[in-house]
Design an enzyme around this catalytic site. Sequence first.
Site, PDB file in Angstrom:
ATOM      1  N   GLU A 108      14.766  28.535  30.033  1.00 20.32           N
ATOM      2  CA  GLU A 108      14.010  29.620  29.389  1.00 20.32           C
ATOM      3  C   GLU A 108      14.846  30.379  28.351  1.00 20.32           C
ATOM      4  O   GLU A 108      14.298  30.881  27.365  1.00 20.32           O
ATOM      5  CB  GLU A 108      13.468  30.597  30.440  1.00 20.32           C
ATOM      6  N   GLU A 124      23.152  34.609  35.218  1.00 22.80           N
ATOM      7  CA  GLU A 124      22.484  34.020  34.059  1.00 22.80           C
ATOM      8  C   GLU A 124      23.347  34.000  32.792  1.00 22.80           C
ATOM      9  O   GLU A 124      22.839  33.862  31.687  1.00 22.80           O
ATOM     10  CB  GLU A 124      21.145  34.739  33.814  1.00 22.80           C
ATOM     11  N   GLU A 162      16.092  34.654  40.045  1.00 24.99           N
ATOM     12  CA  GLU A 162      17.016  35.801  40.110  1.00 24.99           C
ATOM     13  C   GLU A 162      17.430  36.190  41.525  1.00 24.99           C
ATOM     14  O   GLU A 162      17.659  37.376  41.798  1.00 24.99           O
ATOM     15  CB  GLU A 162      16.449  37.046  39.380  1.00 24.99           C
TER      16      GLU A 162
HETATM   17  C1  NOJ Z   1      12.166  35.434  34.921  1.00 25.18           C
HETATM   18  C2  NOJ Z   1      11.920  34.066  35.438  1.00 25.18           C
HETATM   19  O1  NOJ Z   1      13.097  33.310  35.393  1.00 25.18           O
HETATM   20  C3  NOJ Z   1      10.842  33.441  34.609  1.00 25.18           C
HETATM   21  O2  NOJ Z   1      10.659  32.096  34.996  1.00 25.18           O
HETATM   22  C4  NOJ Z   1       9.575  34.229  34.729  1.00 25.18           C
HETATM   23  O3  NOJ Z   1       8.609  33.703  33.868  1.00 25.18           O
HETATM   24  C5  NOJ Z   1       9.809  35.697  34.367  1.00 25.18           C
HETATM   25  N1  NOJ Z   1      10.958  36.212  35.040  1.00 25.18           N
HETATM   26  C6  NOJ Z   1       8.618  36.550  34.742  1.00 25.18           C
HETATM   27  O4  NOJ Z   1       8.511  36.645  36.126  1.00 25.18           O
HETATM   28 CA    CA Z   2      15.408  34.181  35.087  1.00 24.88          CA
END
Ligand code: NOJ
Ligand code: CA
Length: 710
Positions: free
Chosen positions: A503, A174, A479
């Site tokens: 995100e 990431e 992940e």
């Molecule tokens: C990381 C994920 O990439 C995201 O999409 C998710 O909302 C959060 N973890 C919580 O599971």
């Molecule tokens: Ca993530």
Amino acid sequence: MKKLTIVLASILMVNLSIAQQNFHILSADNNIALNIIYGKDGGLMYTVTYKGKLVIEPSDLGFLLQTPATSLTHFDIVSIDSTQFDETWSPVLGEVSRIRNQYKELYLKLMGKKENGILLNVIFRVFNDGVGFRYEFPLQEKLNHFVIADEKTTFKMSGNHTAFWIPGDYDTNEYPYNTSPLQNIDASVSKEANAIAVRTPFSKTGVQTPLMMKTAEGLYINIHEAALVNYPAMDLNLDKSNLTFQAHLVPDAINNKAYLQAPAKTPWRTIIVSDKAANILNSKMILNLNEPCKIKDVSWIKAMKFVGVWWEMHVGIGSWDYSGGQVANVSDKKVKHGANTANVKKYIDFAAKHNIDGVLVEGWNTGWEDWFGNWKEDVFDFITPYPDFDLIELSAYAKSKGVKIIMHHETSGSVTNYERHMDTAYRLMKQYGYDAVKSGYVGKIIPRGEYHDGQWMVKHYERVAKKTAEYKIMVDMHEPVRPTGLNRTYPNWLANEAGRGNEFNAWSVGNMPEHETIMPFTRLMGGPMDYTPGIFKIKMSAYNPTKTEQVHTTLAKQLALYVTMYSPLQMAADLPENYEAHLDAFQFINDVAVDWDDSKVLDAEPGDFIIEARKAKGTGHWFMGAITDENPRSMNTALSFLDADTKYLATIYRDADNADWKLNPEAYVIERYWVDAKTVIKLKLAPGGGTAISLKPATKEDLNGVKKYK
Ligand code: NOJ
Ligand code: CA
């Protein structure tokens, strides 16, 4: 499936000299040559050239074993064989409906020099777009169970190429991308790494694959792997003194790399090369190196678009947990629990109204109070809803509206716990009509000492792909290890995150405007990404005036990402109310396909821009996406890919003339014209901008009052 196997003595040139023996094999189009150099001491090296230019200088092959403690770097040659193969196959879901798999193969059977006598095969496949090779430990008396201490594969570069890289890391992909000459790689300097939940970098010169490079002579080179099964992921460690990348396998808690039993094989090591950047993106070599689909009945596997109770947690106005404290973009006050029945219904209504297949609901189940950073084993049971999430009522409501709710399984890295609950969790899904799950692995892995990208976890992800398939469930993993084309073998494994998604723009320094022009050349080479495009409300100050985070694109570029970031699973990630405010622009998301008959990268340059066109499966409806980095760009694109003698209604969603990702990101213009295969479109992309175009075969009525594009 037609397999054409011919033993070709003629394609195998054997030059005997006193010092060494060389073997070489050429791609069908003669552009790529693989050379094997067998030294008189039994050392084995390989080189790769493209149109006569060195891509890989003499590089090593072999292993160091932990058990039995021995090395496999010097060999006697037992036999050499070569075959060729040419077939065309159809992926269940994909960027194109037909894929040609054409290669020449060199099969080297080796025996470790006298002292160990271990048998090892190396298989090279030479395609028109690159070279793949793998090791095979055949069934043999000298080797049964064994442990790999190190893989000795190297990739020696021919110059100080420009690299598009992220730090090598056992736990995460990431990171934001860096662009630098190989000599300047410094993985200890990482922009904004703090926002990443778990980081385990291993070396200042360690990088991840897929690694993208460009040479001074204009060659594009991509190194990755294919079919990562029962083996750790391969990172690369650069030795700057000789510009050589050493394979660096992700270890386990006691620094072993892989536990294998003969017969066993490694993933393919892949080198994709071209003098055109677009060809790197068009390559299907990694898919071709994966096994055909293992699922017999694929009728239930469907590409889809979804919205979700999701972005509201990331922007900090809805929480995952019941009491309102768990949000990503942290603020000081408590907020409402997102996954409450009324709110979920709002998303279902929106999806039903706008041609969206699914609604993801995160935070529906107990455990979120405890999920982040505690390295705790029993957090979620994956079946117990919070009191305000009415599972039964919502399932019925979604069904009545023709919408699918998408399950969410955040494991918080406690994988032992997830493994114990998987069957029960999948049965609950089937009981309530859920047929897709988004899973997640935020946090340090349990069993403690394992890493996200080690052999133990690689086996876990494959186990999930198989088990979900048994339940006829599609899966999207966040992940996990970065993908290596296994979506060919398990097409229900629709997508992965495994990279820096949209995100990060909600709660960190974010993804720089060039990010999405690099991703397809790196992370996406291994497979589809759940990038979560479609953010219309660009600045986070809209949710909280003290926030300065923002998406680093224009709104129009968010639309173009549906074309340039391939995935059969695409989220419309923003809140319904932000879409309601721009329904004219949302129409593109409504219309855009997620499964394709054809895809053409028209032009691209990593770090700068991508222009791509795709033809929707079965409808003849084309969609185009063009994106740029922080620089504005004007480019002409010929629509010569369109059917001749057909008129198309073009709906162009472009940046307004004064748009800019930072200063004026939400300004867009929508225009309609008719076009045909002779039309040349003048693209004008704002800084951090993009253009999305829908090209629909037009009826007479469609063209009423519509002018020809000029
Ligand atoms: C990381 C994920 O990439 C995201 O999409 C998710 O909302 C959060 N973890 C919580 O599971
Ligand atoms: Ca993530």
